[in-house]
Design an enzyme around this catalytic site. Structure first.
Site, short mmCIF file in Angstrom:
data_model
loop_
_atom_site.label_atom_id
_atom_site.label_comp_id
_atom_site.label_asym_id
_atom_site.label_seq_id
_atom_site.Cartn_x
_atom_site.Cartn_y
_atom_site.Cartn_z
N ARG A 1 0.85 -1.18 0.00
CA ARG A 1 0.00 0.00 0.00
C ARG A 1 0.89 1.23 0.00
NH1 ARG A 1 -4.55 1.10 4.58
NH2 ARG A 1 -2.72 1.59 5.80
N THR B 1 -0.53 7.61 -1.32
CA THR B 1 -1.85 7.53 -1.98
C THR B 1 -2.76 6.52 -1.30
OG1 THR B 1 -1.13 5.74 -3.43
CG2 THR B 1 -0.75 8.00 -4.21
N ASP C 1 0.72 -2.48 12.41
CA ASP C 1 1.15 -2.91 11.07
C ASP C 1 1.45 -4.41 11.10
OD1 ASP C 1 2.86 -1.42 8.42
OD2 ASP C 1 2.94 -3.58 8.81
N ASP D 1 4.96 -5.58 9.67
CA ASP D 1 6.07 -5.22 10.57
C ASP D 1 6.07 -6.08 11.83
OD1 ASP D 1 7.11 -3.33 8.89
OD2 ASP D 1 6.19 -1.62 9.88
C1 PRP Z 1 -1.15 -4.17 4.67
C2 PRP Z 1 -1.99 -5.41 4.89
C3 PRP Z 1 -2.88 -5.42 3.67
C4 PRP Z 1 -3.10 -3.96 3.42
C5 PRP Z 1 -4.46 -3.59 3.92
O1 PRP Z 1 -0.13 -4.44 3.79
O2 PRP Z 1 -1.24 -6.58 5.05
O3 PRP Z 1 -2.28 -6.04 2.54
O4 PRP Z 1 -2.10 -3.26 4.15
O5 PRP Z 1 -4.75 -2.27 3.61
P1 PRP Z 1 -5.86 -1.86 2.55
O6 PRP Z 1 -7.09 -2.70 2.84
O7 PRP Z 1 -6.09 -0.40 2.84
O8 PRP Z 1 -5.34 -2.08 1.17
P2 PRP Z 1 1.06 -3.40 3.51
O9 PRP Z 1 0.74 -2.52 2.38
O10 PRP Z 1 1.43 -2.73 4.81
O11 PRP Z 1 2.23 -4.35 2.99
P3 PRP Z 1 3.05 -5.49 3.75
O12 PRP Z 1 2.12 -6.67 3.93
O13 PRP Z 1 4.13 -5.78 2.77
O14 PRP Z 1 3.55 -4.96 5.05
N1 URA Z 2 -2.28 -2.50 7.21
C1 URA Z 2 -1.89 -2.93 8.43
O1 URA Z 2 -0.92 -3.69 8.57
N2 URA Z 2 -2.59 -2.50 9.50
C2 URA Z 2 -3.64 -1.68 9.38
O2 URA Z 2 -4.26 -1.33 10.41
C3 URA Z 2 -4.04 -1.25 8.10
C4 URA Z 2 -3.34 -1.69 7.03
#
Ligand code: PRP
Ligand code: URA
Length: 209
Positions: A104, A108, A200, A203
């Site tokens: 994400r 944006t 997160d 993380d």
């Molecule tokens: C997080 C999570 C989802 C997304 C959810 O991923 O694991 O994939 O955000 O958010 P949304 O519903 O608003 O799209 P992130 O982009 O942090 O990537 P990562 O899993 O690589 O940490």
């Molecule tokens: N992605 C995450 O990992 N946590 C949130 O709360 C939203 C998006």
């Protein structure tokens, strides 16, 4: 219209409280996510079709049931979705696993796809898209769209925690997709983080920041 199922089994809810707790460290967080994924796999497979078979028990011949062999595909959204794969494979070991890489964009908040690798026969499989977090719904919607574009017909979405905004968005864009959650939370904050959420997920699973 796709249904929303909140899996409120006491073991799932108990473990989810520890997952949410900010004092839970990476090792324990990872173990708990694995356990909850396994418990959710148990619930999400409730409707798998069975077929009759005949076996010999040590006592007699018996007519019993076995899985009808419906093909399943697990599709974790990278990277946080990876944390739920092993738990699900413990209960569904024959499932094939495809990967969709999305992150994400922090500015944006829109998902950016960087990787996709799927089983060759996705159109024949019952696909379960896996991501711990359903926030705005952008990542799940894009992943599901990518699968449909490549021929997928039967898709379910499984997340630990969702915001109402994300659930509504997936219901609008993909009304055919059933959604399975461990919890439906209150709202999103100004950075589109789920409240109360767990922070997160990627993380916390991988110990990054
Ligand atoms: C997080 C999570 C989802 C997304 C959810 O991923 O694991 O994939 O955000 O958010 P949304 O519903 O608003 O799209 P992130 O982009 O942090 O990537 P990562 O899993 O690589 O940490
Ligand atoms: N992605 C995450 O990992 N946590 C949130 O709360 C939203 C998006």
């Amino acid at each position: 219209m796709g249904n929303v199922h909140v899996l409120d089994h006491p073991l799932i809810q108990h473990k989810l409280s520890y997952i949410r707790n900010k004092h839970t460290g990476t090792k324990e967080f990872r173990e708990l996510v694995d356990e909850v994924a396994m418990l959710m796999a148990f619930e999400i497979t409730r409707d798998l079709p069975l077929t009759e078979t005949t076996i010999e028990t040590p006592v007699t011949t018996a007519n019993t049931k076995v899985l009808a062999g419906k093909k399943i595909g697990l599709i974790p959204i990278l990277r946080a979705g990876l944390g739920m794969v092993d738990g699900m494979l413990k209960l569904i070991p024959a499932a094939k696993v495809g990967h969709v890489g999305l992150y994400r964009d922090p500015e944006t908040l829109k998902p950016v796809e960087y990787y996709i690798k799927l089983p060759s026969d996705i159109e024949e499989r019952e696909l379960i898209v896996i991501d711990p977090m359903l926030a705005t719904g952008g990542s799940a919607n894009d992943a599901i769209q990518s699968l449909k574009k490549r021929g997928a017909k039967n898709i379910r979405l499984m997340c630990l925690i969702a915001a109402p905004e994300g659930v509504e968005s997936v219901k609008q864009e993909h009304p055919d997709v059933d959604i399975y959650l461990a919890a439906l939370d209150e709202k999103l904050d100004d950075h589109a983080y789920i409240v109360p959420g767990l922070g997160d997920a990627g993380d916390r699973l991988f110990g990054t920041k």
